[in-house]
Write a protein that holds these residues in place. Structure first.
Motif, PDB file in Angstrom:
ATOM      1  N   VAL A  85       5.549   8.942 -45.681  1.00  0.00           N
ATOM      2  CA  VAL A  85       4.478   9.056 -44.681  1.00  0.00           C
ATOM      3  C   VAL A  85       3.136   8.866 -45.368  1.00  0.00           C
ATOM      4  O   VAL A  85       2.876   9.474 -46.410  1.00  0.00           O
ATOM      5  N   ASP A  86       2.301   7.994 -44.822  1.00  0.00           N
ATOM      6  CA  ASP A  86       0.957   7.757 -45.356  1.00  0.00           C
ATOM      7  C   ASP A  86       0.038   7.421 -44.185  1.00  0.00           C
ATOM      8  O   ASP A  86      -0.016   6.285 -43.723  1.00  0.00           O
ATOM      9  N   MET A  87      -0.658   8.419 -43.699  1.00  0.00           N
ATOM     10  CA  MET A  87      -1.554   8.219 -42.560  1.00  0.00           C
ATOM     11  C   MET A  87      -3.015   8.143 -42.977  1.00  0.00           C
ATOM     12  O   MET A  87      -3.907   8.180 -42.136  1.00  0.00           O
ATOM     13  N   ASP A  88      -3.260   8.043 -44.299  1.00  0.00           N
ATOM     14  CA  ASP A  88      -4.625   8.094 -44.808  1.00  0.00           C
ATOM     15  C   ASP A  88      -5.141   6.777 -45.389  1.00  0.00           C
ATOM     16  O   ASP A  88      -6.343   6.514 -45.354  1.00  0.00           O
ATOM     17  N   GLY A 135       2.718   0.965 -36.383  1.00  0.00           N
ATOM     18  CA  GLY A 135       2.969   2.357 -36.743  1.00  0.00           C
ATOM     19  C   GLY A 135       4.439   2.715 -36.629  1.00  0.00           C
ATOM     20  O   GLY A 135       5.067   2.484 -35.591  1.00  0.00           O
ATOM     21  N   PRO A 182      -5.467   2.581 -41.186  1.00  0.00           N
ATOM     22  CA  PRO A 182      -4.911   2.905 -39.871  1.00  0.00           C
ATOM     23  C   PRO A 182      -3.872   1.887 -39.396  1.00  0.00           C
ATOM     24  O   PRO A 182      -3.834   0.748 -39.869  1.00  0.00           O
ATOM     25  N   THR A 200       7.690   5.681 -38.028  1.00  0.00           N
ATOM     26  CA  THR A 200       8.025   7.000 -38.571  1.00  0.00           C
ATOM     27  C   THR A 200       9.308   6.857 -39.382  1.00  0.00           C
ATOM     28  O   THR A 200      10.112   5.958 -39.106  1.00  0.00           O
ATOM     29  N   ARG A 212       3.236   8.924 -32.128  1.00  0.00           N
ATOM     30  CA  ARG A 212       2.140   9.707 -32.724  1.00  0.00           C
ATOM     31  C   ARG A 212       2.404   9.982 -34.191  1.00  0.00           C
ATOM     32  O   ARG A 212       3.542  10.036 -34.624  1.00  0.00           O
ATOM     33  N   ARG A 213       1.321  10.189 -34.951  1.00  0.00           N
ATOM     34  CA  ARG A 213       1.385  10.505 -36.372  1.00  0.00           C
ATOM     35  C   ARG A 213       2.254   9.498 -37.125  1.00  0.00           C
ATOM     36  O   ARG A 213       3.268   9.829 -37.738  1.00  0.00           O
ATOM     37  N   LEU A 214       1.802   8.245 -37.060  1.00  0.00           N
ATOM     38  CA  LEU A 214       2.575   7.122 -37.598  1.00  0.00           C
ATOM     39  C   LEU A 214       1.974   6.554 -38.871  1.00  0.00           C
ATOM     40  O   LEU A 214       0.782   6.712 -39.146  1.00  0.00           O
ATOM     41  N   THR A 215       2.811   5.868 -39.643  1.00  0.00           N
ATOM     42  CA  THR A 215       2.420   5.219 -40.896  1.00  0.00           C
ATOM     43  C   THR A 215       2.507   3.705 -40.731  1.00  0.00           C
ATOM     44  O   THR A 215       3.469   3.208 -40.134  1.00  0.00           O
TER      45      THR A 215
END
Length: 249
Positions: A13-16, A119, A19, A121, A70-73
């Motif tokens: 996971v890398d959401m930073d 995006g 985008p 998961t 939601r909250r995807l990489t």
């Protein structure tokens, strides 16, 4: 031109870093597969995934809480295999990221077809997994011609850097008007071209990076690839198969 590559089993996971640009174009298929997988027992999932008990437990937990919206990489950052390490998407410049977003497509047993910045998961589901979905005996039947149709709507040249497991989900369904060009990376031994798994993955990732760095859009220009001691071999190549031989020192 569109470049197709395989995914990797290991994901993170890398959401930073940067985008996502949107959701996968075939997310409806992923949602259907998620529901099929959720109905399976932990033991049956472990058999399907062909993995250890610890890896199965991790992925069963992921499946229970899986949110596909939601909250995807970004897909190109989510996969951690050797190919992706050599592609090194995290340090690509903006022009190169723009290139791969337009030209690169990642094949996936779970998502079908991914653009690099779609995006995603973490999941576990290889294309060759024997998962029955409704009347479809496996994932090749489930996805059918959808991946090929989508690619054919975007281009008339596909550069195949995917493994056979994944490329066979596309190639049989393409119309004759689409050129399917496969790159082979190997060494010549006793007059034969021998491919080695790890070296092939390294070369595929390096080629994607090289294509992006040089903004390559012409199939003929691909012959100029000379990274990792590989050189194009005219005598081993054909119209739809470019062979690159590694010099062994």
């Amino acid at each position: 031109m569109r470049i197709i590559i395989s995914p990797a089993k290991k994901m993170s996971v890398d959401m930073d870093s940067f985008p996502i640009s949107g959701l996968p174009v075939l997310i409806d298929g992923a949602e259907r597969l998620r529901e099929v997988l959720r109905k399976m027992s932990s033991r049956d999932l472990q058999v399907l995934w062909k993995c250890s008990e610890a890896i199965a437990e991790l992925n069963v937990e992921r499946l229970r809480g899986m949110d596909l919206r939601r909250r995807l990489t970004p897909a190109v950052l989510a996969y951690e295999g050797i190919q992706y390490q050599y592609m090194a998407p995290g340090v690509l410049e903006m022009e190169q990221l723009t290139y791969i977003q337009e030209h690169l497509r990642i094949l996936s047993g779970f998502y079908g077809l991914l653009r690099p910045l779609d995006g995603v998961t973490p999941y576990r589901l290889e294309m060759q997994a024997r998962l029955r979905v409704g009347n479809c005996r496996d994932l090749y039947a489930f996805w059918g011609s959808r991946l090929a149709e989508r690619l054919a709507s975007e281009t008339d040249v596909i550069l195949n850097l995917a493994s056979r497991e994944y490329s066979r989900a596309v190639e049989p369904h393409l119309p004759a008007s689409v050129r399917f060009l496969t790159c082979t990376f190997g060494e010549e031994k006793n007059g034969k071209v021998v491919e080695k798994g790890t070296l092939c993955k390294m070369a595929r990732g390096q080629m994607v990076r090289w294509l992006a760095e040089n903004q390559i859009t012409s199939p003929e220009a691909i012959k100029g690839f000379s990274e990792l001691h590989y050189r194009f071999s005219p005598i081993h190549s054909a119209e739809n198969r470019f062979v690159f031989l590694r010099r062994v020192t």
